[in-house]
Design an enzyme around this catalytic site. Structure first.
Site, short mmCIF file in Angstrom:
data_model
loop_
_atom_site.label_atom_id
_atom_site.label_comp_id
_atom_site.label_asym_id
_atom_site.label_seq_id
_atom_site.Cartn_x
_atom_site.Cartn_y
_atom_site.Cartn_z
N SER A 34 6.71 -27.34 10.79
CA SER A 34 5.56 -28.06 10.98
C SER A 34 4.82 -28.43 9.57
O SER A 34 4.23 -29.51 9.47
CB SER A 34 4.65 -27.10 11.88
OG SER A 34 3.96 -26.03 10.98
N ARG A 49 21.37 -12.48 -2.87
CA ARG A 49 20.52 -13.34 -3.07
C ARG A 49 20.79 -14.29 -3.96
O ARG A 49 20.63 -15.44 -3.85
CB ARG A 49 19.19 -12.81 -3.10
CG ARG A 49 18.38 -12.22 -1.74
CD ARG A 49 17.14 -11.74 -2.04
NE ARG A 49 16.89 -10.39 -3.18
CZ ARG A 49 15.86 -10.15 -3.57
NH1 ARG A 49 14.81 -11.13 -3.30
NH2 ARG A 49 15.88 -9.06 -4.53
N MET A 88 12.01 -18.28 5.27
CA MET A 88 12.04 -16.88 5.58
C MET A 88 13.17 -16.21 4.80
O MET A 88 14.07 -15.57 5.28
CB MET A 88 12.26 -16.37 6.93
CG MET A 88 11.07 -17.21 7.85
SD MET A 88 9.51 -16.57 7.49
CE MET A 88 9.33 -15.01 7.81
N ARG A 89 12.97 -16.25 3.38
CA ARG A 89 13.93 -15.80 2.40
C ARG A 89 13.38 -15.38 1.15
O ARG A 89 12.64 -16.27 0.74
CB ARG A 89 15.06 -16.83 2.33
CG ARG A 89 16.15 -16.39 1.39
CD ARG A 89 17.33 -15.58 2.08
NE ARG A 89 18.42 -15.19 1.33
CZ ARG A 89 19.25 -14.37 1.56
NH1 ARG A 89 19.53 -14.05 2.96
NH2 ARG A 89 20.40 -14.12 0.54
N ASN A 131 3.80 -22.35 -2.04
CA ASN A 131 4.06 -21.94 -0.78
C ASN A 131 2.75 -21.84 -0.09
O ASN A 131 1.73 -22.09 -0.75
CB ASN A 131 4.60 -20.28 -0.81
CG ASN A 131 4.84 -19.82 0.57
OD1 ASN A 131 5.30 -20.51 1.44
ND2 ASN A 131 4.49 -18.40 0.70
N HIS A 181 0.57 -19.87 2.96
CA HIS A 181 0.44 -18.64 3.56
C HIS A 181 -0.95 -18.53 4.48
O HIS A 181 -1.91 -19.02 4.09
CB HIS A 181 0.29 -17.26 2.73
CG HIS A 181 0.23 -15.95 3.42
ND1 HIS A 181 1.32 -15.39 4.08
CD2 HIS A 181 -0.75 -15.00 3.86
CE1 HIS A 181 0.87 -14.16 4.73
NE2 HIS A 181 -0.35 -14.17 4.44
#
Length: 216
Positions: free
Chosen positions: A14, A67, A92-93, A109, A111
């Site tokens: 989104s 990772r 989601m990593r 990012n 949040h």
């Protein structure tokens, strides 16, 4: 010259959609050149393709705890697309410290809380359990620690006594869609300056705008 941006997603995308829409404006200083998902079933991939944005799938599950191996694959795509800036949109990593440092000051990012309050999982539930009267969203630079980088921009909403995590999330996400494109605009136009653990915005100043809850 517009800055070249990659958006990393894991789900519906989104915030990705809000960034893509903003970047359609002729005067927007960035262009979305690729959307990368670590899940092949991420609904955001279809949204990106529908907007003519190239997509790439790099499944993280086969890498397990490796990772660095996953990030090396992703870095190849970023290099191929000559990416300059990264926006995380529900990615989601967790990153290795090395990858976060490599992109420090160039990776954003968002949040859904007013950081540094309520980092990590279930931020809306955390906010309601704490009884706060204001919540919101925060755009920040990515560092190795989760939800802890220098804050770029924040937006707030009031919290009602009868709010649930779902009703609060529905208001906060509208704020997310407003501030994330603006934060990218600031970064891409060179108006952000990192000063230690703080992010300063060139040309900004205090305003008289206030948000009080409960309303007097």
């Amino acid at each position: 010259m517009k800055r070249r941006v990659a958006i990393l997603i894991s789900g519906r995308g989104s915030n990705m959609a809000a960034l893509i829409e903003a970047a359609k404006a002729e005067d927007f200083p960035a262009e979305i050149v690729v959307v990368i998902s670590n899940r092949a079933d991420a609904a955001g991939l279809e949204k990106a393709a529908a907007n003519g944005i190239p997509t790439a799938i790099i499944e993280s599950k086969p890498f397990g705890k490796d990772r660095a191996g996953f990030e090396a694959m992703m870095q190849r795509v970023l290099d191929e697309k000559q990416v300059e800036l990264i926006c995380l949109g529900g990615f989601m990593r967790l990153f290795t410290a090395e990858f976060a440092r490599r992109w420090y000051g160039k990776m954003l990012n968002i949040h859904p809380s007013l950081l540094p309050c309520f980092p990590g999982l279930d931020p809306h539930g955390q906010a309601l359990r704490a009884g706060v009267k204001l919540s919101g969203a925060t755009v920040h630079f990515v560092i190795p620690e989760t939800d802890a980088g220098p804050i770029v921009m924040q937006g707030a909403v009031t919290v009602a006594d009868d709010d649930t995590p779902e009703t609060l999330a529905a208001r906060v996400i509208k704020i997310e869609h407003r501030i994330y494109p603006e934060a990218l605009r600031l970064l891409a136009s060179g108006r952000l300056k990192l000063d230690g653990d703080r992010c300063r915005t060139l040309g900004s100043g205090a305003t008289d705008a206030t948000l009080i809850a409960p309303a007097p």
